[in-house]
Design an enzyme around this catalytic site. Structure first.
Site, PDB file in Angstrom:
ATOM      1  N   ASN A   1      -3.373  -5.721  -2.337  1.00 53.09           N
ATOM      2  CA  ASN A   1      -3.668  -6.626  -1.227  1.00 53.09           C
ATOM      3  C   ASN A   1      -5.074  -7.234  -1.307  1.00 53.09           C
ATOM      4  O   ASN A   1      -5.585  -7.780  -0.332  1.00 53.09           O
ATOM      5  CB  ASN A   1      -3.477  -5.923   0.122  1.00 53.09           C
ATOM      6  CG  ASN A   1      -2.952  -6.877   1.185  1.00 53.09           C
ATOM      7  OD1 ASN A   1      -2.275  -7.853   0.868  1.00 53.09           O
ATOM      8  ND2 ASN A   1      -3.272  -6.601   2.452  1.00 53.09           N
ATOM      9  N   ARG A   2      -5.680  -7.126  -2.487  1.00 50.83           N
ATOM     10  CA  ARG A   2      -6.918  -7.852  -2.789  1.00 50.83           C
ATOM     11  C   ARG A   2      -6.753  -8.652  -4.086  1.00 50.83           C
ATOM     12  O   ARG A   2      -7.695  -9.239  -4.572  1.00 50.83           O
ATOM     13  CB  ARG A   2      -8.100  -6.866  -2.973  1.00 50.83           C
ATOM     14  CG  ARG A   2      -8.412  -5.987  -1.774  1.00 50.83           C
ATOM     15  CD  ARG A   2      -8.991  -6.770  -0.617  1.00 50.83           C
ATOM     16  NE  ARG A   2      -9.321  -5.899   0.504  1.00 50.83           N
ATOM     17  CZ  ARG A   2      -8.442  -5.468   1.412  1.00 50.83           C
ATOM     18  NH1 ARG A   2      -7.171  -5.855   1.366  1.00 50.83           N
ATOM     19  NH2 ARG A   2      -8.832  -4.660   2.390  1.00 50.83           N
TER      20      ARG A   2
ATOM     21  N   HIS B   1       0.852  -1.192   0.000  1.00 53.55           N
ATOM     22  CA  HIS B   1       0.000   0.000   0.000  1.00 53.55           C
ATOM     23  C   HIS B   1       0.887   1.241   0.000  1.00 53.55           C
ATOM     24  O   HIS B   1       1.678   1.458   0.919  1.00 53.55           O
ATOM     25  CB  HIS B   1      -0.926   0.001   1.223  1.00 53.55           C
ATOM     26  CG  HIS B   1      -2.031  -0.991   1.107  1.00 53.55           C
ATOM     27  ND1 HIS B   1      -2.561  -1.662   2.187  1.00 53.55           N
ATOM     28  CD2 HIS B   1      -2.720  -1.422   0.009  1.00 53.55           C
ATOM     29  CE1 HIS B   1      -3.528  -2.468   1.759  1.00 53.55           C
ATOM     30  NE2 HIS B   1      -3.640  -2.347   0.453  1.00 53.55           N
ATOM     31  N   ALA B   2       0.687   2.054  -1.035  1.00 52.56           N
ATOM     32  CA  ALA B   2       1.606   3.158  -1.327  1.00 52.56           C
ATOM     33  C   ALA B   2       1.771   4.148  -0.174  1.00 52.56           C
ATOM     34  O   ALA B   2       2.865   4.593   0.124  1.00 52.56           O
ATOM     35  CB  ALA B   2       1.111   3.881  -2.576  1.00 52.56           C
TER      36      ALA B   2
ATOM     37  N   GLU C   1       0.258  -4.418  11.234  1.00 49.44           N
ATOM     38  CA  GLU C   1      -0.222  -3.033  11.081  1.00 49.44           C
ATOM     39  C   GLU C   1       0.546  -2.229  12.118  1.00 49.44           C
ATOM     40  O   GLU C   1       0.247  -2.286  13.314  1.00 49.44           O
ATOM     41  CB  GLU C   1      -1.724  -2.921  11.354  1.00 49.44           C
ATOM     42  CG  GLU C   1      -2.629  -3.630  10.375  1.00 49.44           C
ATOM     43  CD  GLU C   1      -2.723  -2.964   9.011  1.00 49.44           C
ATOM     44  OE1 GLU C   1      -2.220  -1.825   8.851  1.00 49.44           O
ATOM     45  OE2 GLU C   1      -3.286  -3.588   8.102  1.00 49.44           O
TER      46      GLU C   1
ATOM     47  N   SER D   1       0.613  -0.275   7.572  1.00 48.77           N
ATOM     48  CA  SER D   1       0.247   0.606   8.681  1.00 48.77           C
ATOM     49  C   SER D   1      -1.181   1.087   8.440  1.00 48.77           C
ATOM     50  O   SER D   1      -1.589   1.158   7.283  1.00 48.77           O
ATOM     51  CB  SER D   1       1.223   1.778   8.794  1.00 48.77           C
ATOM     52  OG  SER D   1       0.879   2.829   7.937  1.00 48.77           O
ATOM     53  N   PHE D   2      -2.030   1.447   9.456  1.00 47.66           N
ATOM     54  CA  PHE D   2      -1.586   1.526  10.823  1.00 47.66           C
ATOM     55  C   PHE D   2      -2.672   0.979  11.761  1.00 47.66           C
ATOM     56  O   PHE D   2      -3.762   0.627  11.292  1.00 47.66           O
ATOM     57  CB  PHE D   2      -1.309   3.004  11.212  1.00 47.66           C
ATOM     58  CG  PHE D   2      -2.518   3.915  11.109  1.00 47.66           C
ATOM     59  CD1 PHE D   2      -2.844   4.533   9.912  1.00 47.66           C
ATOM     60  CD2 PHE D   2      -3.357   4.157  12.207  1.00 47.66           C
ATOM     61  CE1 PHE D   2      -3.957   5.390   9.798  1.00 47.66           C
ATOM     62  CE2 PHE D   2      -4.466   5.005  12.100  1.00 47.66           C
ATOM     63  CZ  PHE D   2      -4.762   5.614  10.902  1.00 47.66           C
TER      64      PHE D   2
HETATM   65  O1  0X9 Z   1      -7.010  -4.112   4.469  1.00 47.33           O
HETATM   66  C1  0X9 Z   1      -5.813  -4.411   4.307  1.00 47.33           C
HETATM   67  O2  0X9 Z   1      -5.365  -4.716   3.204  1.00 47.33           O
HETATM   68  C2  0X9 Z   1      -4.869  -4.413   5.490  1.00 47.33           C
HETATM   69  N1  0X9 Z   1      -5.116  -3.242   6.294  1.00 47.33           N
HETATM   70  S1  0X9 Z   1      -4.689  -1.765   5.711  1.00 47.33           S
HETATM   71  O3  0X9 Z   1      -5.223  -0.789   6.624  1.00 47.33           O
HETATM   72  N2  0X9 Z   1      -3.114  -1.611   5.751  1.00 47.33           N
HETATM   73  O4  0X9 Z   1      -5.158  -1.630   4.393  1.00 47.33           O
HETATM   74  C3  0X9 Z   1      -5.075  -5.658   6.317  1.00 47.33           C
HETATM   75  C4  0X9 Z   1      -5.004  -6.927   5.519  1.00 47.33           C
HETATM   76  C5  0X9 Z   1      -4.884  -8.169   6.337  1.00 47.33           C
HETATM   77  N3  0X9 Z   1      -5.268  -9.288   5.546  1.00 47.33           N
HETATM   78  C6  0X9 Z   1      -5.014 -10.555   5.925  1.00 47.33           C
HETATM   79  N4  0X9 Z   1      -4.284 -10.808   6.956  1.00 47.33           N
HETATM   80  N5  0X9 Z   1      -5.536 -11.487   5.189  1.00 47.33           N
HETATM   81 ZN    ZN Z   2      -1.994  -1.563   4.113  1.00 51.30          ZN
END
Ligand code: 0X9
Ligand code: ZN
Length: 420
Positions: free
Chosen positions: A249-250, A179-180, A377, A302-303
């Site tokens: 991250n998705r 995440h940038a 985080e 973070s965070f």
């Molecule tokens: O939502 C996210 O991608 C992460 N939180 S953030 O606030 N940095 O965007 C948490 C992702 C955690 N995912 C897994 N552990 N599967």
């Molecule tokens: Zn993130």
């Protein structure tokens, strides 16, 4: 020609973060699940940028566009949700951050490339630093994993006293800046590199495990967050209808598409298919190469002070109990030395402590490596005298962040070294 250049510079300087002018950061306190639910609905209606999710007992932070503020406040009042405006004009805080960070540049002289873990450096500088380390140290190799959407080389280090030849050692992989906007994660990862390369005080850590460290997983997004929009989260893919960028991250192949954004204008947009993005393909390929002896995977974000594990659907991995216990040991190790004003780390499954979220890097690593995989985080470090909070980095805390996080990382690495 020169005039044009000056004009272009002035325009780009003017444009930077300009759309954030007047936007406010709200601190939100929810009392129960009903209020949390109402808040989620508001977030969807207004397309709000949730910086951290409020839980009963844990305040959340939400960024609200200037034009939505009145409406938003009315809705909160109607639902009886407590709130405060924490930062009235986020643009001012971003300007302050820029000013403070620019003062730190070159402040340290640990080596010709010194101070990487005390500052927020740009992509080019980090890229050169990784190459320089590999040139200077026998146990370090730099590898190009491939190119980002805009063509930046995504490099990572392999740190090993046995050149990755000893198959009995576990592999530990750390990666950051998926995440940038989560800038603090970069110096934290570079601190780990520093402790494994330039200032080795724990010999066992390089003797017993092989390391893969990838500091900038999303270089295009990261650069964009420096040049154009400080709160950019996604990559910079421009081949989607609607808006630019995929939430990397998705985008991993772990229940892809179940709990994530379906539309390109959402900040959690999952892309056209699992691994549609070059940046996630690179991490996939590294994991696939080392999956047979992957002991630990850490995705640094973070965070909020959380150590999270999978899966993002809410289902637990088969070794869920061990994952939880090692997570708690890491959290305790950090809490013992943490910045005092910060809260303790909370450890748990992502879907039970925060929200369902699928397609994440750490879930994918959990599946293919079948070992220990976490999302860190990091805390939001804060100095009460200024208005910097959340993703914004106050240089005063950079080294502390690296130091305390490293205390946590070591615990899991030693567990893995002894139990692999
Ligand atoms: O939502 C996210 O991608 C992460 N939180 S953030 O606030 N940095 O965007 C948490 C992702 C955690 N995912 C897994 N552990 N599967
Ligand atoms: Zn993130």
């Amino acid at each position: 020609m020169r005039l044009l250049l000056v004009l272009a510079l002035v325009c780009s300087a003017y444009g930077k973060n300009e759309e954030l002018e007047g936007d406010s950061l709200y601190k939100i306190r929810v009392q129960d699940v009903d209020q949390a639910q109402t808040l989620n609905e508001l977030v969807n209606i207004f397309h709000l940028d949730v910086w951290s999710h409020p839980l009963p007992e844990r305040d959340g932070y939400i960024l609200v566009d200037q034009q939505d503020k009145l409406f938003f406040e009315n809705e909160l009042n109607a639902a009886g949700i407590e709130y405060e405006i924490e930062i009235n004009n986020i643009k001012e805080s971003i300007d302050l951050e820029e000013q403070l960070l620019s003062k730190t540049v070159g402040r340290s002289n640990v080596s010709s490339f010194g101070g990487f873990f005390e500052e927020v450096r740009r992509y080019d500088e980090v890229d050169r630093y990784l190459v320089d380390l590999a040139n200077r140290y026998d146990h370090v190799e730099v590898v190009s994993g491939g190119r980002s959407f805009e063509g930046r080389d995504i490099k990572y280090l392999k740190i090993s006293t046995t050149n990755f030849q000893d198959q009995s050692k576990p592999v530990v992989m750390i990666e950051s800046l998926i995440h940038a906007r989560e800038w603090i994660t970069l110096p934290v990862t570079l601190y780990a590199i520093h402790k494994l390369v330039e200032d080795i005080t724990d010999q066992d850590l390089i003797r017993d495990v092989d390391w893969i460290i990838l500091p900038i997983a999303n270089p295009d997004g990261y650069e964009y967050s420096h040049t154009t929009n400080r709160i950019w989260r996604k990559n910079r893919a421009t081949d989607y209808v609607g808006c630019d960028g995929v939430d990397l991250n998705r985008n991993f192949d772990a229940s892809w598409g179940i709990a994530s954004g379906w539309f390109s204008c959402l900040d959690t947009f999952h892309g056209r298919s699992a691994f549609s993005e070059p940046e996630t393909q690179i991490i996939r390929d590294i994991l696939s190469e080392h999956r047979h002896r992957l002991g630990l995977f850490l995705d640094i974000h973070s965070f909020g002070s959380y150590i999270l594990y999978g899966y993002g659907t809410g289902q637990l991995p088969p070794n869920g109990l061990i994952i939880h216990l090692v997570g708690v040991s890491m959290a305790n190790a950090i809490d013992r030395v943490k910045w005092e004003a910060n809260r303790n780390y909370l450890v748990g499954n992502i879907a039970s402590v925060l929200y369902p979220a699928t397609g994440g890097a750490s879930d994918y690593a959990q599946i293919v490596g079948n070992s220990l995989s976490y999302t860190y985080e990091l805390p939001a470090y804060r100095n009460q005298v200024n208005t910097m909070l959340g993703f914004l980095v106050d240089p005063e805390f950079i080294e502390q962040a690296g130091y305390e996080t490293w205390e946590g990382i070591k615990v899991a690495v030693r567990y893995v070294a002894q139990n692999f």
